[in-house]
Design a protein around this motif. Structure first.
Motif, short mmCIF file in Angstrom:
data_model
loop_
_atom_site.label_atom_id
_atom_site.label_comp_id
_atom_site.label_asym_id
_atom_site.label_seq_id
_atom_site.Cartn_x
_atom_site.Cartn_y
_atom_site.Cartn_z
N THR A 42 0.85 -1.19 0.00
CA THR A 42 0.00 0.00 0.00
C THR A 42 0.88 1.24 0.00
O THR A 42 1.99 1.21 0.54
N THR A 61 -2.72 8.64 1.33
CA THR A 61 -4.07 8.14 1.57
C THR A 61 -5.10 8.92 0.76
O THR A 61 -4.80 9.97 0.20
N ARG A 116 -8.21 5.49 3.31
CA ARG A 116 -7.48 4.28 2.94
C ARG A 116 -6.25 4.69 2.13
O ARG A 116 -6.20 5.79 1.60
N VAL A 131 -9.72 1.92 -3.71
CA VAL A 131 -10.63 1.98 -2.55
C VAL A 131 -11.60 0.80 -2.58
O VAL A 131 -11.80 0.11 -1.58
N GLN A 184 -9.86 -2.52 -1.77
CA GLN A 184 -9.57 -2.64 -0.34
C GLN A 184 -10.83 -2.93 0.46
O GLN A 184 -10.82 -3.76 1.39
N HIS A 185 -11.93 -2.28 0.11
CA HIS A 185 -13.21 -2.48 0.77
C HIS A 185 -13.65 -3.95 0.64
O HIS A 185 -14.03 -4.58 1.63
N ASP A 197 -11.27 -6.39 2.44
CA ASP A 197 -11.62 -6.34 3.86
C ASP A 197 -12.79 -7.28 4.15
O ASP A 197 -12.77 -8.05 5.12
N ARG A 228 -13.77 0.32 9.93
CA ARG A 228 -12.76 1.31 9.55
C ARG A 228 -13.10 2.71 10.08
O ARG A 228 -12.37 3.65 9.84
#
Length: 167
Positions: free
Chosen positions: A80, A84, A103, A129, A132-133, A136, A146
Motif C-alpha cells: 500500500t 491516503t 485508505r 478503494v 480494499q473495501h 476487507d 474502519r
C-alpha cells in the motif's frame, strides 16, 4: 444463473473470514456468474461472495453501469502507498448509510482468474478503494470497522432508524 439474496447487516456472517478458492471449476464459474448478476441487480459497485453468503475469496467489481465487470479470485494486497485517500463508502448489506473512510491511495495486488492464472497489477483512486473495501469483507472486516467508535455507533443508529421507518 441468477442474482442471489444479500446478507444484511447486522448478520454475523458479514464478519466471517472467507476461505481461499482451491478448485477452479464449473462451480466457481457458476458462483462468479451469480455474483456478477447480483452486482447488477443490487445495484452495486462491488461485491464479495460473502455478501451472498458464500465464504470463498471471490470479488466482482463494476465501477460504472456500462463498465466491464472485473473478477478477482483469492485477491490479496501486496503493498500500500503511504499516501491516503478519503472516499465515501457504504455497503449494499447496509443500504442508506455511508461515511467517509480513509485508505491508502494506491495498492499493489495479486489475484487469480477463473482459470487459476495468476495476475498482478497496481490500482489507484476509486478502484483501489473498492478493492480494499471488498478484500476487507473477505477478511471478515465490515466497512464500519474502519470508522471511529463514535462514527460507527452513529451510523448504526441511523441504519436502525431507517429500518424502523421502513416498516
Amino acid at each position: 444463473m441468477a442474482a442471489r439474496p444479500l446478507v444484511m447487516f447486522p448478520d454475523p456472517r458479514l464478519r466471517r473470514r472467507a476461505d481461499p478458492v482451491e478448485l477452479f471449476d464449473d462451480d466457481l464459474k457458476a458462483l462468479a456468474q451469480d455474483l456478477m448478476d447480483t452486482v447488477v441487480a443490487a445495484p452495486a459497485i462491488g461485491l464479495s461472495a460473502c455478501h451472498i453468503g458464500v465464504f470463498q475469496r471471490l470479488v466482482a467489481i463494476r465501477l460504472a453501469d456500462d463498465a466491464l465487470m472485473r473478477l478477482y479470485v483469492n485477491p490479496r494486497i501486496l503493498w500500500t502507498s503511504p499516501e491516503t485517500k478519503v472516499e465515501r463508502e457504504g455497503s449494499v448489506s447496509m443500504p442508506g448509510i455511508s461515511e467517509e473512510v480513509e485508505r491508502p491511495a494506491r495498492i499493489g495486488l495479486a489475484w487469480s482468474t477463473l482459470t487459476g492464472a495468476e495476475e498482478q497489477a497496481e490500482a489507484d483512486g476509486f478502484l483501489a478503494v473498492v478493492l480494499q473495501h471488498e478484500i476487507d469483507q473477505l477478511d471478515g472486516i465490515f466497512w464500519l470497522d474502519r470508522l471511529s467508535r463514535l462514527k460507527r455507533e452513529r451510523a448504526i443508529k441511523r441504519y436502525e432508524k431507517l429500518r424502523r421507518d421502513a416498516r
